[in-house]
Design an enzyme around this catalytic site. Sequence first.
Site, short mmCIF file in Angstrom:
data_model
loop_
_atom_site.label_atom_id
_atom_site.label_comp_id
_atom_site.label_asym_id
_atom_site.label_seq_id
_atom_site.Cartn_x
_atom_site.Cartn_y
_atom_site.Cartn_z
N ALA A 176 0.86 -1.18 0.00
CA ALA A 176 0.00 0.00 0.00
C ALA A 176 0.90 1.23 0.00
O ALA A 176 1.64 1.46 0.95
CB ALA A 176 -0.89 0.00 1.24
N SER B 23 1.33 5.35 -0.37
CA SER B 23 0.65 6.64 -0.30
C SER B 23 1.41 7.69 -1.10
O SER B 23 0.84 8.65 -1.61
CB SER B 23 0.58 7.09 1.16
OG SER B 23 1.89 7.27 1.68
N GLY B 24 2.71 7.49 -1.16
CA GLY B 24 3.58 8.52 -1.72
C GLY B 24 4.54 9.04 -0.67
O GLY B 24 5.46 9.78 -0.96
N GLY B 25 4.32 8.62 0.56
CA GLY B 25 5.21 9.02 1.65
C GLY B 25 6.43 8.12 1.71
O GLY B 25 6.50 7.09 1.04
N CYS C 123 -9.93 3.60 9.91
CA CYS C 123 -9.42 3.48 8.54
C CYS C 123 -8.57 2.22 8.40
O CYS C 123 -8.70 1.48 7.43
CB CYS C 123 -8.60 4.71 8.18
SG CYS C 123 -7.83 4.64 6.54
N CYS D 213 -5.89 13.14 7.82
CA CYS D 213 -5.55 13.23 6.40
C CYS D 213 -6.67 13.86 5.59
O CYS D 213 -6.41 14.51 4.59
CB CYS D 213 -5.21 11.85 5.85
SG CYS D 213 -6.64 10.74 5.69
N GLY E 191 3.50 0.64 5.24
CA GLY E 191 4.63 1.31 5.86
C GLY E 191 4.44 1.58 7.34
O GLY E 191 5.08 2.45 7.90
#
Length: 420
Positions: free
Chosen positions: A52, A54-56, A136, A245, A160
């Site tokens: 998964a 997120s882009g982080g 979530c 978020c 992560g």
Amino acid sequence: MPQRPLLPSSPPSFPPSLMSCVSSYALHGVNNKGVNKTMNAPHTHSPTVAVAVSGGVDSLCAVVMLHNAGFRVLALHGLFLPDGPTVAPAGLAEACATLGIPLHVADLREAFQREVLNPFAAAYAQGRTPNPCAYCNRAIKFGVLLDTALALGADKLATGHYARLVPGPDAPTDAGEDETSETYPLLAAAADAAKDQSYFLSLVPRQRLSRALFPLYGQNKEQTRAIVAAAGLAVPLPSESQDICFAPPTAQAGISAAEAYRPFLERHWQAAGTIAPGPGPVLLLDAAGNKREIAQHKGLWRYTEGQRKGLGIAHTEPLFVLTKDSATNTLVVGPRALLGIRTCVTGPANIALPPHLWPDRLLVRLRHRQRPCPASVQVEDACLRIVLDEPQFPTAPGQVAAVYDEEGRVLTAGVVEEMA
RNA sequence: UGGGAUGUAGCCAAGUGGUAAGGCAACGGGUUUUGGCUCCGUCAUUCGAAGGUUCGAACCCUUCCAUCCCAG
């Protein structure tokens, strides 16, 4: 109060051994014949792990670690925010292309709205203080996102998160040879207590965790950044956004990050036609037990138990929210000395380990980053009744209470309903 | 209308001749995958007002204003 570190204070040496990653329970089961048979994975020697992303930096690190460890990796980016972007962050596709792994985008906005946003707003309207990250993780990341990963042919879903998976004492000792029994891991705190996110994951059912992978379990943030940097990747979303978020601070209007959820709620309620609870009296409770009205509040939903800032009441000492009474629309405040709680009761709990297998000494976390504190816990009608050894700073209805053992394993967790 | 008391920041409050403590609140920032807690920083050229004494006044003197209490 007794202080006992949940985990070793010194993080593992850098760089973390990929061997340890692979051989740990975090990845245990990926090479498990039984699991692969269950999953009908075509290549038993090369299990597929969805990550998964997120882009982080954290999730990108998970990708790098698993990729380097030789797994077939596919990146999976979920779209959560109803008003958010409809594609993955630009840099994310680039990073995946560099590594030569596929990137899938799953539109989960409807589920996120239904499972996270709506309950979040509804809880606040009832005067509760929900924990959206916990919901979530349970319903989205290890709910529909995990389902999506499995549907894409993945055997596991890695994230992560800084958390650990360990074998439970009730797990078969030789699961690899027993194809009929499933080996459900137990969630446990990460090696780096400062980054540990097990609290937020504690509502995820154990069966779901059997498909989870937390490659970052043994490292700290610095090591995570170094691994990504060593792979020559730029982090698509470098900023460490730590607030809710879905309620980012609005640049205008002077809304601080911490208050951003309030405008979100007001917008949400307006759209849904919900009437936000209105103003009412604030009562000051003194040490003698006397109450007197000292101010007006602006709606109970704007306050939470234990809150100090934002009351706007000048007094000889700091005042905290003691209780909220929705029936009379009353906010009771008082000095710090009157704050402690001794017991709390949760709703139906996520019981990871049967109570008869619990050790005598239990530790409870009522909030993220709290040092777990000694308590006794009883299961009544699948709900938890927690009695703390020492009074603690109050939590709030809607928050998560997670029960640990001394090894940092999460035995059970539930959402707080009442406290006293 | 007499008698007494008090006026220091948005609130509380120290300071009785030597150049305005502290707390609360507020605001800004740090920390943090929730709320909350917590930490750091900022916040009275000025002491109800106007005069006077003094090298120097929030502190002493005069007058005025405001508020509170007790009488009536």
